[in-house]
Write a protein that holds these residues in place. Structure first.
Motif, mmCIF file in Angstrom:
data_model
loop_
_atom_site.group_PDB
_atom_site.id
_atom_site.type_symbol
_atom_site.label_atom_id
_atom_site.label_comp_id
_atom_site.label_asym_id
_atom_site.label_seq_id
_atom_site.Cartn_x
_atom_site.Cartn_y
_atom_site.Cartn_z
ATOM 1 N N PRO A 666 -9.791 5.874 3.297
ATOM 2 C CA PRO A 666 -9.352 7.078 4.028
ATOM 3 C C PRO A 666 -8.327 6.782 5.104
ATOM 4 O O PRO A 666 -7.521 7.654 5.455
ATOM 5 C CB PRO A 666 -10.638 7.638 4.593
ATOM 6 N N GLU A 667 -8.352 5.568 5.674
ATOM 7 C CA GLU A 667 -7.392 5.254 6.725
ATOM 8 C C GLU A 667 -5.964 5.150 6.188
ATOM 9 O O GLU A 667 -5.008 5.159 6.955
ATOM 10 C CB GLU A 667 -7.794 3.946 7.402
ATOM 11 N N GLN A 668 -5.814 5.042 4.845
ATOM 12 C CA GLN A 668 -4.481 4.942 4.249
ATOM 13 C C GLN A 668 -3.793 6.285 4.094
ATOM 14 O O GLN A 668 -2.626 6.347 3.733
ATOM 15 C CB GLN A 668 -4.588 4.280 2.869
ATOM 16 N N VAL A 669 -4.532 7.376 4.369
ATOM 17 C CA VAL A 669 -3.940 8.704 4.203
ATOM 18 C C VAL A 669 -2.770 8.894 5.144
ATOM 19 O O VAL A 669 -1.701 9.406 4.776
ATOM 20 C CB VAL A 669 -5.012 9.785 4.398
ATOM 21 N N ALA A 670 -2.930 8.505 6.378
ATOM 22 C CA ALA A 670 -1.859 8.690 7.366
ATOM 23 C C ALA A 670 -0.624 7.887 6.975
ATOM 24 O O ALA A 670 0.510 8.372 7.068
ATOM 25 C CB ALA A 670 -2.356 8.292 8.746
ATOM 26 N N ALA A 671 -0.837 6.631 6.540
ATOM 27 C CA ALA A 671 0.302 5.799 6.147
ATOM 28 C C ALA A 671 1.025 6.398 4.935
ATOM 29 O O ALA A 671 2.269 6.388 4.863
ATOM 30 C CB ALA A 671 -0.185 4.373 5.847
ATOM 31 N N THR A 672 0.251 6.883 4.012
ATOM 32 C CA THR A 672 0.867 7.496 2.832
ATOM 33 C C THR A 672 1.660 8.732 3.225
ATOM 34 O O THR A 672 2.761 8.994 2.722
ATOM 35 C CB THR A 672 -0.215 7.869 1.812
#
Length: 778
Positions: A666-672
């Motif tokens: 879930p923490e990769q959502v912002a980066a994506t």
């Protein structure tokens, strides 16, 4: 021969010593010419020995003019004083038989024209009927050759030939002819019996003729022959105007010198029949013909309208539904001619001698379609009761053919209108392929078929190219085609692969074929469904009994796509197999129905070779290439409908596609989300960043939370901005309305409201959720 009794006396030496007045009248010899001559000199033949012994019998005398004369002779002995025979008293009478005077009166008073000619074909005798027919008294004809008295040269030659045959063979003959009688103002069909006339010795001395008028039988045969010709010659096509022309061709010139066919306008169109009132009747001229060159009798041009007042024979025939006769001298006929003549010099029927006409209503299946008019000008006979019966029979046959043509034209126009309404009028805009299409309806009597095509935009910039053909013709096939076309669009919207889509379509056709309501036109249809992806440049296709598409590569190489076509739709059994072909950009794909390459007397291998060759020819546009292909491959009169769809492929370059692999964290959502925003900035689409961030955040979050690895995000800049998120799970999300106290469930609703459209599709490794949004103006 006059009945006389002759007496003569012959002495014992056989010399005539006495001669009566009756003997003179019988033989033509006076007493001084007969007395003193041997009796045997007066005989044409020696007497029979039996008759001499019996002193009674038949003897043949020689007439003074040299002819032979048979008589009954009785000999009575004359005795002298001592009882010896001094001579004989002879009495002679003609043989007992009919009264010759009675036979002569019967000949003279016979109702049939009769005449007797000598061996040189000169008149010897004519009866009263023959003189009346020829219009010349007997004394002017006696001794004249027959050839000088016959007016019709063809008739005279035929008669003379038959007369000579009778004289040469001595056998009776019969001669049938159609000629003019000199004293009568009309042509007659004559049947002439000829037989030889012989004298008492059997020598042929002339020919006797007896002629009787067989005009009624002749015309009856002619009418029957015309009816037979009408049965074979009217209605050879289902073209309404041609059917009317065939009716005119049958009756002119043998039954009429001029004929016309006028029909109501509704017969030529789709309107309903009007209600006839007492006003003028307006008809349209569809056919006319004349024995004279240029049809000078016509008062209206072909295709023009004609107005018939209530008193005219055509208007009366239509209102009464019966044949109306008109003859010269009748008030309505004269009035009608005057009305025709008022149209101008083209319609001067009266001036060219029109004397008899018939107006015949054309009725079929209880409906009046129009009227046929026949006019006699040069033919001398007026129309009679037998002609009316013939016209009724002929018109009923012709009217049914006209009505059949009308019904076919109406059904064809209805089916064609339905076909055009169901086929795409304007293909939807998309960037994957450049397309052009042609549809040519069949001109055969079978009617419009069920050929169709479609171009369907799909998600991810892909496009579906479809072509199909419903078995059968007519409105039912067109209706079934519409249902299949709608079903394909619905299934394409679900984004099914080609082979799965055909499986579902096959189930639908099987259901329609078993529908008791009869809405399915035929049992079976063919279809080719293909999907082109401009990103991967792959064409995936599957066929259900349909011919494979033709492919032309940018280098000009042309071939048919190798594929395994499954069974036609509705047959069932074997599964459908999909084939995948990778195409270079600029490749040409041609989808078509079998009417383009298949047909009677056509070799399909030769036709497909012609198709590939025609597709390889240079053309400025795809539309021009469509036309050149049809000209090169399609026969002049195709027996089936033809649908042709050409598609030239395009490709989306790497500069218009961005792809990221997303770890399931879930923490990769912002980066994506930040990576997507940066790509939009690079494309100059900053205005779309806000909506894109929300869409990317929602779709990636759902994939991480509810899906499985691998997860991938892809942005495609096409005519729209496409956002795709793929994962390894086959479970598709569903849009629902969240309740007031729900903590989630609003993400997809938000995506649906912010984007132009969204959806999901199954892939080989899972699923893809996609959303499209409009690009801001450049």
């Amino acid at each position: 021969m006059e009945h006389v009794c002759a007496a003569a006396i012959v002495d014992a030496q056989g010399v005539v010593t006495g001669w009566s007045e009756g003997a003179r009248r019988l033989t033509g010899l006076a007493a001084d010419e007969a007395v003193g001559r041997p009796a045997r000199d007066l005989l044409a033949e020696p007497p029979q020995p039996r008759a001499v012994a019996a002193r009674a019998g038949t003897a043949v005398l020689r007439h003074r003019d040299g002819s032979a004369l048979a008589v009954q002779v009785t000999a009575t002995p004359l005795l002298d004083a001592d009882g010896t025979t001094a001579g004989y008293a002879l009495t002679a009478v003609p043989p007992a038989g009919p009264d010759p005077a009675l036979a002569g009166r019967a000949f003279q008073q016979a109702s049939l024209p009769m005449s007797v000619l000598d061996t040189g074909q000169r008149y010897l005798r004519l009866n009263d009927a023959a003189c009346k027919a020829m219009g010349v008294p007997e004394e002017e004809l006696i001794g004249r050759p027959y050839a000088e008295t016959a007016g019709d040269e063809e008739h005279a030659e035929g008669m003379l030939w038959h007369l000579r045959q009778v004289g040469e063979t001595g056998s009776p003959l019969r001669y049938e002819s159609y000629t003019a009688a000199p004293a009568l103002n009309r042509d007659h069909a004559l049947t002439t019996d000829m037989w030889p006339v012989r004298d008492a010795s059997g020598r042929l001395v002339g020919t006797a003729l007896a002629a009787f008028d067989s005009s009624e039988q002749y015309w009856a045969r002619q009418r029957l022959a015309l009816l037979n010709e009408a049965a074979a010659g009217i209605g050879t096509t289902l073209d309404l105007v041609r059917t009317a022309e065939e009716l005119v061709e049958v009756v002119v010139p043998r039954f009429a010198d001029f004929a016309s066919v006028d029909l109501f306008d509704w017969v030529l169109g789709a309107e309903e029949p009007p209600v006839l009132s007492g006003a003028d009747i307006v008809l349209r001229r569809v056919a006319h013909g004349s024995a004279a060159e240029g049809t000078p009798e016509a008062a209206v041009d072909l295709g023009g309208t004609d107005t018939y007042p209530p008193f005219t024979p055509p208007a009366r025939a239509i209102r009464d539904g019966t044949v109306v006769l008109g003859r010269a001298g009748e008030p309505d006929f004269v009035r009608w001619l005057a009305e025709r003549n008022a149209r101008g010099p083209a319609g001067r029927l009266h001036r060219v001698g029109a004397h008899s006409m018939m107006a015949v209503p054309l009725r079929a299946r209880g409906t009046t379609l129009g009227v046929a008019v026949t006019v006699r000008i040069h033919q001398s006979d007026e129309y009679g009761a037998d002609d009316v019966v013939f016209a009724q029979e002929l018109s009923s046959r012709a009217a049914v053919c006209v009505d059949n043509a009308r019904r076919f034209a109406r059904e064809r126009s209805t089916a064609l209108a339905l076909q055009h309404n169901l086929l795409p009028r304007e293909l939807p805009g998309q960037a994957a392929v450049e397309v052009a299409h042609r549809y040519r309806p069949s001109g055969s009597q079978a009617g419009i078929g069920g050929d169709w095509f479609d171009v369907i935009p799909l998600s991810g910039g892909r496009v579906a190219l479809v072509v199909g053909d419903v078995v059968g013709h007519g409105i039912p096939s067109s209706a079934t085609m519409g249902r299949l076309c709608t079903a394909v669009r619905t299934l394409a919207d679900v984004d099914l692969p080609p082979d799965e889509l055909l499986t579902h379509l096959d189930d639908l056709v099987t259901h329609l074929a078993g529908d008791d309501s009869g809405e399915a036109a035929e049992l079976g249809a063919t279809c080719l469904y293909s999907v082109y992806d401009p990103v991967t440049r792959c064409l995936t296709l599957a066929a259900a009994g349909h011919p494979p598409p033709a492919l032309v590569l940018p280098d000009g190489t042309a071939r048919l796509v190798g594929m395994s076509a499954g069974p036609p739709l509705g047959v069932g059994g074997l599964p459908f197999e999909a084939v995948e072909v990778k195409l270079p950009e600029g490749s040409l794909v041609a989808l078509y129905t079998n009417g383009l390459v298949d047909g009677r007397d056509r070799d399909i291998d030769h036709s497909t070779a012609e198709l590939c060759h025609a597709l390889s020819a240079p053309a400025q546009t795809l539309d021009a290439l469509c036309d050149s292909v049809l000209r090169a491959v399609l026969p002049e009169d195709p027996g089936d409908d033809v649908a042709l769809l050409l598609a030239r492929t395009r490709a989306l370059g790497d500069d218009r596609i961005a792809t990221w692999d997303v770890p399931p964290d879930p923490e990769q959502v912002a980066a994506t989300r930040q990576a997507a925003t940066g790509q939009l900035r690079a494309w100059g689409l900053d205005e779309a960043a806000f909506v894109t961030e929300l869409v990317v955040s929602e779709l990636v979050t759902n994939a991480i939370r509810y899906g499985s690895s691998p997860i991938q995000l892809r942005l495609i800049r096409d005519r729209t901005l496409i956002c795709e998120v793929s994962d390894g799970s086959s479970t598709s999300p569903h849009l629902r309305r969240a309740h007031a106290y729900d903590e989630g469930g609003r993400g997809l609703l938000l995506v649906a409201q912010l984007t132009q459209r969204w959806g999901s599709r199954q892939t080989a490794g899972g699923k893809t959720i996609w959303a499209e949004q409009q690009l801001p103006p450049a």
